[in-house]
Design a protein around this motif. Structure first.
Motif, PDB file in Angstrom:
ATOM      1  N   GLU A  82       0.817  -1.210   0.000  1.00 59.28           N
ATOM      2  CA  GLU A  82       0.000   0.000   0.000  1.00 59.28           C
ATOM      3  C   GLU A  82       0.856   1.268   0.000  1.00 59.28           C
ATOM      4  O   GLU A  82       0.336   2.364  -0.216  1.00 59.28           O
ATOM      5  CB  GLU A  82      -0.930  -0.004   1.217  1.00 59.28           C
ATOM      6  N   ASP A  83       2.146   1.123   0.234  1.00 62.31           N
ATOM      7  CA  ASP A  83       3.057   2.268   0.206  1.00 62.31           C
ATOM      8  C   ASP A  83       2.986   2.923  -1.171  1.00 62.31           C
ATOM      9  O   ASP A  83       3.123   2.245  -2.194  1.00 62.31           O
ATOM     10  CB  ASP A  83       4.490   1.782   0.484  1.00 62.31           C
ATOM     11  N   PRO A  84       2.764   4.228  -1.257  1.00 62.64           N
ATOM     12  CA  PRO A  84       2.678   4.886  -2.562  1.00 62.64           C
ATOM     13  C   PRO A  84       3.987   4.867  -3.345  1.00 62.64           C
ATOM     14  O   PRO A  84       3.975   4.995  -4.569  1.00 62.64           O
ATOM     15  CB  PRO A  84       2.259   6.322  -2.217  1.00 62.64           C
ATOM     16  N   ASP A  85       5.115   4.714  -2.670  1.00 64.76           N
ATOM     17  CA  ASP A  85       6.404   4.630  -3.346  1.00 64.76           C
ATOM     18  C   ASP A  85       6.607   3.189  -3.811  1.00 64.76           C
ATOM     19  O   ASP A  85       6.713   2.268  -2.991  1.00 64.76           O
ATOM     20  CB  ASP A  85       7.535   5.038  -2.399  1.00 64.76           C
ATOM     21  N   LEU A  86       6.655   2.971  -5.123  1.00 64.37           N
ATOM     22  CA  LEU A  86       6.700   1.619  -5.673  1.00 64.37           C
ATOM     23  C   LEU A  86       7.916   0.850  -5.196  1.00 64.37           C
ATOM     24  O   LEU A  86       7.813  -0.323  -4.822  1.00 64.37           O
ATOM     25  CB  LEU A  86       6.687   1.675  -7.209  1.00 64.37           C
ATOM     26  N   GLU A  87       9.078   1.490  -5.209  1.00 63.14           N
ATOM     27  CA  GLU A  87      10.300   0.787  -4.812  1.00 63.14           C
ATOM     28  C   GLU A  87      10.220   0.309  -3.365  1.00 63.14           C
ATOM     29  O   GLU A  87      10.489  -0.858  -3.073  1.00 63.14           O
ATOM     30  CB  GLU A  87      11.509   1.707  -5.000  1.00 63.14           C
ATOM     31  N   SER A  88       9.824   1.178  -2.472  1.00 64.57           N
ATOM     32  CA  SER A  88       9.692   0.795  -1.064  1.00 64.57           C
ATOM     33  C   SER A  88       8.626  -0.278  -0.879  1.00 64.57           C
ATOM     34  O   SER A  88       8.805  -1.223  -0.097  1.00 64.57           O
ATOM     35  CB  SER A  88       9.338   2.015  -0.209  1.00 64.57           C
ATOM     36  N   ALA A  89       7.524  -0.126  -1.596  1.00 62.91           N
ATOM     37  CA  ALA A  89       6.430  -1.085  -1.486  1.00 62.91           C
ATOM     38  C   ALA A  89       6.888  -2.495  -1.843  1.00 62.91           C
ATOM     39  O   ALA A  89       6.598  -3.462  -1.125  1.00 62.91           O
ATOM     40  CB  ALA A  89       5.273  -0.668  -2.387  1.00 62.91           C
ATOM     41  N   LEU A  90       7.626  -2.617  -2.946  1.00 64.15           N
ATOM     42  CA  LEU A  90       8.030  -3.949  -3.397  1.00 64.15           C
ATOM     43  C   LEU A  90       9.117  -4.545  -2.513  1.00 64.15           C
ATOM     44  O   LEU A  90       9.070  -5.740  -2.172  1.00 64.15           O
ATOM     45  CB  LEU A  90       8.497  -3.885  -4.847  1.00 64.15           C
ATOM     46  N   VAL A  91      10.095  -3.739  -2.129  1.00 61.44           N
ATOM     47  CA  VAL A  91      11.164  -4.258  -1.263  1.00 61.44           C
ATOM     48  C   VAL A  91      10.578  -4.741   0.064  1.00 61.44           C
ATOM     49  O   VAL A  91      10.899  -5.843   0.534  1.00 61.44           O
ATOM     50  CB  VAL A  91      12.241  -3.190  -1.024  1.00 61.44           C
ATOM     51  N   ASN A  92       9.722  -3.946   0.666  1.00 56.32           N
ATOM     52  CA  ASN A  92       9.145  -4.325   1.954  1.00 56.32           C
ATOM     53  C   ASN A  92       8.192  -5.505   1.825  1.00 56.32           C
ATOM     54  O   ASN A  92       8.081  -6.327   2.743  1.00 56.32           O
ATOM     55  CB  ASN A  92       8.432  -3.132   2.590  1.00 56.32           C
ATOM     56  N   ALA A  93       7.516  -5.609   0.683  1.00 53.26           N
ATOM     57  CA  ALA A  93       6.629  -6.749   0.463  1.00 53.26           C
ATOM     58  C   ALA A  93       7.432  -8.042   0.355  1.00 53.26           C
ATOM     59  O   ALA A  93       7.070  -9.069   0.939  1.00 53.26           O
ATOM     60  CB  ALA A  93       5.797  -6.539  -0.802  1.00 53.26           C
ATOM     61  N   LEU A 162      10.867 -10.698 -11.229  1.00 53.02           N
ATOM     62  CA  LEU A 162      11.321 -10.218  -9.934  1.00 53.02           C
ATOM     63  C   LEU A 162      11.117 -11.277  -8.852  1.00 53.02           C
ATOM     64  O   LEU A 162      11.959 -11.450  -7.960  1.00 53.02           O
ATOM     65  CB  LEU A 162      10.569  -8.943  -9.574  1.00 53.02           C
ATOM     66  N   HIS A 163      10.021 -11.988  -8.942  1.00 49.45           N
ATOM     67  CA  HIS A 163       9.731 -13.049  -7.980  1.00 49.45           C
ATOM     68  C   HIS A 163      10.787 -14.152  -8.069  1.00 49.45           C
ATOM     69  O   HIS A 163      11.262 -14.665  -7.045  1.00 49.45           O
ATOM     70  CB  HIS A 163       8.344 -13.616  -8.262  1.00 49.45           C
ATOM     71  N   VAL A 187      14.850  -4.449  -7.569  1.00 52.36           N
ATOM     72  CA  VAL A 187      13.672  -3.583  -7.710  1.00 52.36           C
ATOM     73  C   VAL A 187      14.067  -2.245  -8.320  1.00 52.36           C
ATOM     74  O   VAL A 187      13.370  -1.709  -9.190  1.00 52.36           O
ATOM     75  CB  VAL A 187      12.995  -3.380  -6.337  1.00 52.36           C
ATOM     76  N   ARG A 188      15.214  -1.704  -7.912  1.00 57.25           N
ATOM     77  CA  ARG A 188      15.664  -0.417  -8.452  1.00 57.25           C
ATOM     78  C   ARG A 188      15.912  -0.528  -9.954  1.00 57.25           C
ATOM     79  O   ARG A 188      15.581   0.384 -10.714  1.00 57.25           O
ATOM     80  CB  ARG A 188      16.932   0.028  -7.724  1.00 57.25           C
ATOM     81  N   MET A 189      16.520  -1.622 -10.382  1.00 56.03           N
ATOM     82  CA  MET A 189      16.740  -1.823 -11.824  1.00 56.03           C
ATOM     83  C   MET A 189      15.411  -1.918 -12.565  1.00 56.03           C
ATOM     84  O   MET A 189      15.253  -1.367 -13.655  1.00 56.03           O
ATOM     85  CB  MET A 189      17.576  -3.082 -12.055  1.00 56.03           C
ATOM     86  N   MET A 190      14.442  -2.593 -11.962  1.00 57.65           N
ATOM     87  CA  MET A 190      13.135  -2.722 -12.591  1.00 57.65           C
ATOM     88  C   MET A 190      12.446  -1.361 -12.685  1.00 57.65           C
ATOM     89  O   MET A 190      11.754  -1.066 -13.663  1.00 57.65           O
ATOM     90  CB  MET A 190      12.265  -3.688 -11.790  1.00 57.65           C
TER      91      MET A 190
END
Length: 205
Positions: A82-93, A162-163, A187-190
């Motif tokens: 739910e984090d609006p920042d995509l990079e943070s959202a994916l890393v934390n997920a 990524l998975h 994630v940053r590269m993506m």
């Protein structure tokens, strides 16, 4: 067989949660085969007879442990997304979904991977597929999605790739911190097209 079928005499939800938490710690420390019901009873601070009142066999206990862990991990991963920042959202997920098992001793990890599919059936694979679908939805809902079209890439393709990268890092990383660093790089590269687009827009504004 459902978890409710396997619990012979379910304690209240709080006590059951604590019991399964203790069992998870024991399984992660010793692996499946070397863990005894007595080990779990000692960790949960109950008698072995008391443990058998709740679970008739170690197999049933293990399935309940896995179900509780996956339910929690899914909820934490969905919240992270739910984090609006995509990079943070994916890393934390990814950290929520996989991080807890990173750095597990090789012998223990091998034991759990070997017995897991037999004991829990398709549960883990189904949950993993749901997590991957959630990744794809999160990417599709981000500004990155429109930048993928000219590259003939879809959110689902990125989620699948990524998975796969994250699963590899889960087994090769020696610590949770290292796993976060490695998946953060991926994630940053993506997200590079989005980052470049944002930087260019800022320069021309």
């Amino acid at each position: 067989m459902s978890t409710s079928d396997e619990i012979v005499a379910a304690p209240d939800s709080g006590r059951l949660e604590s019991l399964l938490d203790a069992a998870l710690g024991v399984f992660m420390r010793y692996g499946y085969r070397k863990t005894s019901m007595q080990d779990v009873a000692d960790a949960a601070q109950i008698s072995r007879q008391g443990l058998y009142l709740h679970f008739a066999a170690k197999e049933q206990l293990f399935r309940a442990v896995v179900m509780q862990f996956m339910t929690r991990a899914q909820a934490a991963a969905e919240l992270a997304m739910e984090d609006p920042d995509l990079e943070s959202a994916l890393v934390n997920a990814f950290d929520a979904w996989m991080g807890e098992f990173v750095g597990l001793g090789s012998a223990v990890a091998s034991d759990l991977r070997e017995v897991g599919p037999t004991l829990i059936g398709p549960i883990a694979a189904d949950c993993d597929a749901q997590f991957q679908q959630a990744l794809a939805r999160r990417i599709a809902a981000s500004p990155l999605a429109s930048l993928l079209e000219p590259l003939s890439l879809s959110p689902t393709q990125l989620a699948v790739t990524l998975h796969a990268v994250a699963r590899g890092h889960k087994h090769s990383a020696t610590s949770r911190e290292q796993f976060r660093t490695l998946i953060g790089d991926a994630v940053r590269m993506m997200c590079a097209p989005l980052l470049l687009h944002t930087a260019n827009a800022a320069r021309t504004a």
